[in-house]
Design an enzyme around this catalytic site. Sequence first.
Site, short mmCIF file in Angstrom:
data_model
loop_
_atom_site.label_atom_id
_atom_site.label_comp_id
_atom_site.label_asym_id
_atom_site.label_seq_id
_atom_site.Cartn_x
_atom_site.Cartn_y
_atom_site.Cartn_z
N GLN A 180 22.09 50.75 54.59
CA GLN A 180 22.64 49.58 55.56
C GLN A 180 23.88 49.00 54.98
O GLN A 180 24.61 48.40 55.69
CB GLN A 180 21.57 48.67 55.69
N THR A 238 23.05 75.83 53.07
CA THR A 238 24.58 76.21 53.80
C THR A 238 25.04 74.56 54.31
O THR A 238 24.20 74.10 55.00
CB THR A 238 24.67 77.15 54.74
N CYS A 326 4.39 47.62 68.39
CA CYS A 326 4.49 48.94 69.24
C CYS A 326 5.95 49.44 69.19
O CYS A 326 6.24 50.53 69.19
CB CYS A 326 4.12 48.40 70.57
N1 PLP Z 1 17.02 53.50 54.30
C1 PLP Z 1 17.18 52.41 55.09
C2 PLP Z 1 17.70 51.06 54.44
C3 PLP Z 1 17.31 52.61 56.51
O1 PLP Z 1 17.72 51.63 57.31
C4 PLP Z 1 17.05 53.91 56.88
C5 PLP Z 1 17.23 54.19 58.40
O2 PLP Z 1 17.01 53.39 59.11
C6 PLP Z 1 16.96 54.97 56.19
C7 PLP Z 1 17.06 54.69 54.78
C8 PLP Z 1 16.91 56.39 56.41
O3 PLP Z 1 17.94 57.11 56.92
P1 PLP Z 1 17.83 58.24 58.01
O4 PLP Z 1 17.58 57.73 59.35
O5 PLP Z 1 19.25 58.87 57.85
O6 PLP Z 1 17.11 59.18 57.67
#
Ligand code: PLP
Length: 393
Positions: A180, A238, A326
């Site tokens: 993030q 790949t 939910c």
């Molecule tokens: N880490 C954080 C803080 C995330 O917000 C997210 C996805 O929301 C991920 C990891 C996982 O990333 P990805 O959706 O590319 O697998």
Amino acid sequence: MSIRDVYADNNATTMTAPEVLESMQPFFCSLYGNPSSMHNFGGQVKKHIDRAREQVAALIGAQPAEIMFTSCGTESDNAAIRGVLAAAPNKKHIITSRVEHPAVKNVFYYLSENDYRVTELSVDRQGRLDLDELREVLDDDTALVSLMWANNETGVVFPIEQAAEMTRAAGAVFHCDAVQAAGKLAIDLSRTPIDLLSISGHKLHASKGIGVLYVRKGTHFMPFMLGGHQEGGRRAGTENVPAIVGLGRACELAGDSISTENTTVKALRDQLESALLEQSIDASVNGDTVNRLPNTTNISFKYIEGESILILLSEVGIAASSGSACTSGSLEPSHVLRAMGVPFTRVHGSVRFSLSRYTTAEDVEYIVTNMIRIERRLREISPFGRDELPEVR
Ligand code: PLP
């Protein structure tokens, strides 16, 4: 009022930037060689991967050789945690926080069931990490500390530089989930002792299907994916060339727009937040409002359901997200808000708005008008809508 589409769920995923899409286009029907091939079709493509590696490295102050392409943030997190532990089999203590994304949380859970001693650091009511707690729990048996740079639900930013320094001083390896943070906050790994760092392309206006794991030179790390010798033997398979090239371009654009994120996007977020707090009957912000991502606000509307809010927002074309059970696709309400001690009555009414450089002032105005109208409508039909009830924890 006419209905418009307003996308305010950029922490879930972002629009692929038009410049990124354009950069990817040649790699489907003309430059489609396998970069590992000896012939010219392959050689031509390899140059573009090298360039993308440089562009990614430049965004985070890394060396190109320290950039390993993966398929997503989840893969980067898994590869980092498992790769470090496989290379240090004698140490059995690992540390994380209670508010990590499932991509880290569930790996730690699995490890806790498989011989590892897990410490989950707590956070306070504002979602802030206590560095003293980290200092106390680090010991000679600690192999790895994995902490997120910024929280996906609240946007709260952890003191990651200090945590990395403490970890290094204790002789453990430090992994940071910067999925993030990348593109929203300045990251300079030449000055921060982070050993591994995860990035996801689709959170910063690249396409889905591409991630990065930064592995500092000299870090002991065992590859997770075994096979060919791609990515310097650290991640077989790949390469997803169009997505890699697009990610390079996205990182270049992100480098140019970090100041926009922290001025224009932040101003729009602040405008949205203050208008909602001012006009709502009972709303409050979840998380530290000082150390926070510039694009995120997580607001609880007490005694009304986040899920109902999202459905009604969606009816008028607005995309947001919620920490209620939910809508987050799980049976449990947000583990992040619960770890912060947010009462159930507020967890269930929480909505996350996450903006981007494509968000406009008109979008913000449209969200405020509709959100306030929806809040009033839901309160009219809620049994607790207007009556004050004691806080239930
Ligand atoms: N880490 C954080 C803080 C995330 O917000 C997210 C996805 O929301 C991920 C990891 C996982 O990333 P990805 O959706 O590319 O697998």
